[in-house]
Design an enzyme around this catalytic site. Structure first.
Site, mmCIF file in Angstrom:
data_model
loop_
_atom_site.group_PDB
_atom_site.id
_atom_site.type_symbol
_atom_site.label_atom_id
_atom_site.label_comp_id
_atom_site.label_asym_id
_atom_site.label_seq_id
_atom_site.Cartn_x
_atom_site.Cartn_y
_atom_site.Cartn_z
ATOM 1 N N ASP A 61 5.056 -52.145 -29.987
ATOM 2 C CA ASP A 61 4.648 -51.810 -28.621
ATOM 3 C C ASP A 61 3.367 -50.989 -28.584
ATOM 4 O OD1 ASP A 61 5.463 -49.263 -29.392
ATOM 5 O OD2 ASP A 61 7.206 -49.202 -28.073
ATOM 6 N N SER B 122 11.606 -40.001 -25.230
ATOM 7 C CA SER B 122 11.870 -41.105 -26.151
ATOM 8 C C SER B 122 11.222 -40.912 -27.513
ATOM 9 C CB SER B 122 11.401 -42.429 -25.542
ATOM 10 O OG SER B 122 10.003 -42.413 -25.313
ATOM 11 N N ASN C 93 5.827 -37.522 -19.147
ATOM 12 C CA ASN C 93 6.359 -38.416 -18.133
ATOM 13 C C ASN C 93 6.095 -37.903 -16.720
ATOM 14 O OD1 ASN C 93 7.411 -40.396 -19.864
ATOM 15 N ND2 ASN C 93 9.138 -39.071 -20.337
ATOM 16 N N HIS D 223 5.220 -46.190 -29.596
ATOM 17 C CA HIS D 223 6.108 -45.298 -30.333
ATOM 18 C C HIS D 223 5.842 -45.380 -31.835
ATOM 19 C CE1 HIS D 223 8.245 -46.072 -26.523
ATOM 20 N NE2 HIS D 223 8.610 -44.812 -26.646
ATOM 21 N N GLY E 37 12.778 -41.320 -21.239
ATOM 22 C CA GLY E 37 12.448 -41.252 -19.831
ATOM 23 C C GLY E 37 12.518 -39.872 -19.228
#
Length: 246
Positions: A208, A62, A127, A211, A99
């Site tokens: 958030d 991402s 991840n 990012h 993801g």
């Protein structure tokens, strides 16, 4: 259950902030589900024509996809601008999918390498750590990506990651050592941390806290550019490597 979810959420945020590429995941993901996907933020690879520009593929998750940003603000798009300004005639392909894991990168590598791909920037693995996958599997997947990209005649740049403190000193050391080991073994340029100068900066990240915003993405592009520019110049100055059978 709520406490467990909070622990996983904390682990995810730490990994995303301290490491260099992470997805927009969360407590609701089990690690066995198919990764959520975002659209590729650059023209999809097409059959190469004799006059087509050689390509640079940025393979990531991402962060590479430019989550939460307009297409032109993603760091691969900024890299395209830098290449154009420097007179380096490449087309950057943003192969970032939200993801994605190192295993997912292996599954989609072949179609990501369509056309005259000269350079591949690999920014995967965070991840894997988030989902608690064995590090030997991550290393094997990254090794496969490197070898298959090189077999196609592409030069590889590896983006290293840093594990969160919550993972413990032993795990953290082993996690980071995977990238150093592979870079040394294959003699690859290694970006120590894709998010250097951006991680943990409220003013450089989206709400958030994970990012990068447009300003942060520009700094990420600078981090990559330090390693990409000399390789890009070198690749244009020498004959195309002959692909070999994997």
């Amino acid at each position: 259950m709520k406490a467990q979810c909070n622990r996983v959420g904390s682990f995810a945020i730490s990994l995303l902030v301290i490491s260099s590429s992470l997805l927009a995941g969360g407590c609701g993901r089990t690690g066995t589900e198919a990764p959520e996907t975002l659209p590729v933020l650059a023209p999809a690879p097409t059959d190469a024509a004799p006059t087509a520009r050689p390509r640079i593929v940025v393979l990531g998750d991402s962060l590479t996809a430019g989550f939460g940003l307009p297409r032109e603000a993603s760091y691969p798009a900024v890299l395209q601008n830098k290449l154009d300004a420097a007179g380096l005639n490449y087309q950057v392909i943003n192969a970032g999918i939200s993801g994605d894991t190192s295993a997912g990168g292996v599954e989609r590598l072949d179609w990501s390498l369509d056309g005259d791909v000269r350079i591949v920037v690999i920014a995967l693995g965070a991840n894997d750590g988030l989902r608690g996958l064995p590090l030997n599997q991550m290393e094997a997947n990254l090794r496969t990506l490197i070898e298959r990209a090189r077999a196609r005649g592409a030069h590889v740049i590896l983006a290293g990651l840093k594990a969160p403190a919550e993972a413990g000193p032993d795990y953290g050391a082993q996690f980071e050592a995977v990238y150093r080991k592979l870079a040394q073994q294959y003699r690859l340029p290694l970006i120590p941390s894709l998010l250097e100068g951006v991680a943990g900066r409220e003013d450089l990240n989206l709400e958030d806290g994970i990012h990068p915003n447009a300003r942060g993405a520009a700094i990420v592009a600078d981090n990559v550019w330090k390693f990409l520019e000399p390789v890009a110049r070198q690749q244009l100055a020498q004959p195309r490597s002959t692909p070999t059978t994997p």
